[in-house]
Write a protein that holds these residues in place. Structure first.
Motif, PDB file in Angstrom:
ATOM      1  N   SER A  21       0.848  -1.190   0.000  1.00 11.77           N
ATOM      2  CA  SER A  21       0.000   0.000   0.000  1.00 11.77           C
ATOM      3  C   SER A  21       0.882   1.238   0.000  1.00 11.77           C
ATOM      4  O   SER A  21       1.993   1.224   0.538  1.00 11.77           O
ATOM      5  CB  SER A  21      -0.897   0.031   1.237  1.00 11.77           C
ATOM      6  OG  SER A  21      -1.729  -1.093   1.308  1.00 11.77           O
ATOM      7  N   ASP A  53      -7.776   5.036 -14.209  1.00  9.97           N
ATOM      8  CA  ASP A  53      -7.672   3.592 -13.979  1.00  9.97           C
ATOM      9  C   ASP A  53      -7.166   2.810 -15.189  1.00  9.97           C
ATOM     10  O   ASP A  53      -7.466   1.615 -15.327  1.00  9.97           O
ATOM     11  CB  ASP A  53      -8.995   3.002 -13.472  1.00  9.97           C
ATOM     12  CG  ASP A  53      -9.322   3.468 -12.065  1.00  9.97           C
ATOM     13  OD1 ASP A  53     -10.518   3.608 -11.757  1.00  9.97           O
ATOM     14  OD2 ASP A  53      -8.377   3.712 -11.288  1.00  9.97           O
ATOM     15  N   SER A  68      -4.020  -1.205  -8.196  1.00 16.25           N
ATOM     16  CA  SER A  68      -5.329  -0.576  -8.064  1.00 16.25           C
ATOM     17  C   SER A  68      -5.177   0.674  -7.200  1.00 16.25           C
ATOM     18  O   SER A  68      -4.128   0.887  -6.584  1.00 16.25           O
ATOM     19  CB  SER A  68      -6.340  -1.542  -7.441  1.00 16.25           C
ATOM     20  OG  SER A  68      -5.938  -1.916  -6.139  1.00 16.25           O
ATOM     21  N   ARG A  69      -6.217   1.468  -7.165  1.00 19.45           N
ATOM     22  CA  ARG A  69      -6.151   2.686  -6.350  1.00 19.45           C
ATOM     23  C   ARG A  69      -7.500   2.969  -5.741  1.00 19.45           C
ATOM     24  O   ARG A  69      -8.547   2.540  -6.248  1.00 19.45           O
ATOM     25  CB  ARG A  69      -5.681   3.870  -7.209  1.00 19.45           C
ATOM     26  CG  ARG A  69      -6.688   4.279  -8.240  1.00 19.45           C
ATOM     27  CD  ARG A  69      -6.207   5.436  -9.114  1.00 19.45           C
ATOM     28  NE  ARG A  69      -7.331   5.886  -9.923  1.00 19.45           N
ATOM     29  CZ  ARG A  69      -8.169   6.841  -9.535  1.00 19.45           C
ATOM     30  NH1 ARG A  69      -7.993   7.465  -8.392  1.00 19.45           N
ATOM     31  NH2 ARG A  69      -9.180   7.186 -10.308  1.00 19.45           N
ATOM     32  N   ASP A  70      -7.458   3.702  -4.634  1.00 16.22           N
ATOM     33  CA  ASP A  70      -8.659   4.216  -3.978  1.00 16.22           C
ATOM     34  C   ASP A  70      -8.517   5.728  -3.973  1.00 16.22           C
ATOM     35  O   ASP A  70      -7.762   6.282  -3.178  1.00 16.22           O
ATOM     36  CB  ASP A  70      -8.755   3.649  -2.559  1.00 16.22           C
ATOM     37  CG  ASP A  70     -10.039   4.070  -1.846  1.00 16.22           C
ATOM     38  OD1 ASP A  70     -10.581   5.135  -2.181  1.00 16.22           O
ATOM     39  OD2 ASP A  70     -10.470   3.332  -0.955  1.00 16.22           O
ATOM     40  N   ALA A  72     -10.521   8.084  -3.057  1.00 19.69           N
ATOM     41  CA  ALA A  72     -11.004   8.765  -1.851  1.00 19.69           C
ATOM     42  C   ALA A  72      -9.950   8.749  -0.748  1.00 19.69           C
ATOM     43  O   ALA A  72      -9.897   9.643   0.087  1.00 19.69           O
ATOM     44  CB  ALA A  72     -12.289   8.122  -1.372  1.00 19.69           C
ATOM     45  N   LYS A  73      -9.114   7.701  -0.753  1.00 15.60           N
ATOM     46  CA  LYS A  73      -8.088   7.573   0.284  1.00 15.60           C
ATOM     47  C   LYS A  73      -6.704   7.963  -0.232  1.00 15.60           C
ATOM     48  O   LYS A  73      -5.727   7.866   0.520  1.00 15.60           O
ATOM     49  CB  LYS A  73      -8.041   6.125   0.786  1.00 15.60           C
ATOM     50  CG  LYS A  73      -9.317   5.654   1.479  1.00 15.60           C
ATOM     51  CD  LYS A  73      -9.177   4.218   1.957  1.00 15.60           C
ATOM     52  CE  LYS A  73     -10.427   3.756   2.647  1.00 15.60           C
ATOM     53  NZ  LYS A  73     -10.308   2.346   3.119  1.00 15.60           N
ATOM     54  N   ASN A  74      -6.619   8.370  -1.509  1.00 14.96           N
ATOM     55  CA  ASN A  74      -5.308   8.699  -2.105  1.00 14.96           C
ATOM     56  C   ASN A  74      -4.312   7.571  -1.879  1.00 14.96           C
ATOM     57  O   ASN A  74      -3.151   7.805  -1.524  1.00 14.96           O
ATOM     58  CB  ASN A  74      -4.753  10.002  -1.540  1.00 14.96           C
ATOM     59  CG  ASN A  74      -5.529  11.211  -2.027  1.00 14.96           C
ATOM     60  OD1 ASN A  74      -6.097  11.209  -3.119  1.00 14.96           O
ATOM     61  ND2 ASN A  74      -5.582  12.245  -1.202  1.00 14.96           N
ATOM     62  N   THR A  75      -4.775   6.362  -2.084  1.00 16.60           N
ATOM     63  CA  THR A  75      -3.965   5.187  -1.820  1.00 16.60           C
ATOM     64  C   THR A  75      -3.877   4.321  -3.069  1.00 16.60           C
ATOM     65  O   THR A  75      -4.885   4.137  -3.765  1.00 16.60           O
ATOM     66  CB  THR A  75      -4.552   4.366  -0.659  1.00 16.60           C
ATOM     67  OG1 THR A  75      -4.620   5.195   0.507  1.00 16.60           O
ATOM     68  CG2 THR A  75      -3.685   3.160  -0.351  1.00 16.60           C
ATOM     69  N   TYR A  77      -2.430   0.487  -4.441  1.00 19.01           N
ATOM     70  CA  TYR A  77      -2.111  -0.843  -3.951  1.00 19.01           C
ATOM     71  C   TYR A  77      -1.394  -1.653  -5.028  1.00 19.01           C
ATOM     72  O   TYR A  77      -1.561  -1.416  -6.217  1.00 19.01           O
ATOM     73  CB  TYR A  77      -3.386  -1.585  -3.548  1.00 19.01           C
ATOM     74  CG  TYR A  77      -4.245  -0.862  -2.556  1.00 19.01           C
ATOM     75  CD1 TYR A  77      -5.330  -0.089  -2.967  1.00 19.01           C
ATOM     76  CD2 TYR A  77      -3.979  -0.937  -1.181  1.00 19.01           C
ATOM     77  CE1 TYR A  77      -6.124   0.581  -2.063  1.00 19.01           C
ATOM     78  CE2 TYR A  77      -4.773  -0.266  -0.271  1.00 19.01           C
ATOM     79  CZ  TYR A  77      -5.850   0.481  -0.707  1.00 19.01           C
ATOM     80  OH  TYR A  77      -6.619   1.145   0.199  1.00 19.01           O
TER      81      TYR A  77
END
Length: 114
Positions: A21, A53, A68-70, A72-75, A77
């Motif tokens: 992460s 994406d 992948s990415r989130d 909303a969390k600026n994260t 993976y």
């Protein structure tokens, strides 16, 4: 101040899985990537993902790794499956702004060994 904080590295047996992460902060980023550097070798691209994406993978990890990415969390993976000893390296998170400024995390060690 830009920060990229990685986590999730460790020691795993061949055939095992790990998920890395990277939490990014301090800028708006248009794309993210994971790179790796093994001892005595140059840093190489593993996978990238854009804000839309769109993903890209090194041939050596296709079918085994998933980025992948989130938003909303600026994260971002990196799910790594079917790990091999040759995947052993320090893995670095990269984030790029719309103005092509590059930022790097501190790196996290992944060791694949029995």
């Amino acid at each position: 101040q830009v920060q990229l904080v990685e986590s999730g590295g460790g020691l795993v047996q061949p055939g095992g899985s790990l998920r890395l992460s990277c939490v990014a902060s301090g800028r708006i980023f248009s794309s993210y990537g994971w790179y790796r550097q093994a001892p005595g070798k140059q840093r190489e691209l593993v996978a990238t993902i854009t804000s839309g994406d769109i993903t890209n993978y090194a041939n050596s990890v296709k079918g085994r790794f998933t980025i992948s990415r989130d938003g909303a969390k600026n994260t971002v993976y990196l799910q790594m499956n079917s790990l091999k000893p040759e995947d052993t390296a320090v893995y670095y998170c990269n984030a790029r702004t719309p103005f092509a400024n590059n930022y790097w995390g501190q790196g996290t060690q992944v060791t694949v060994s029995s």
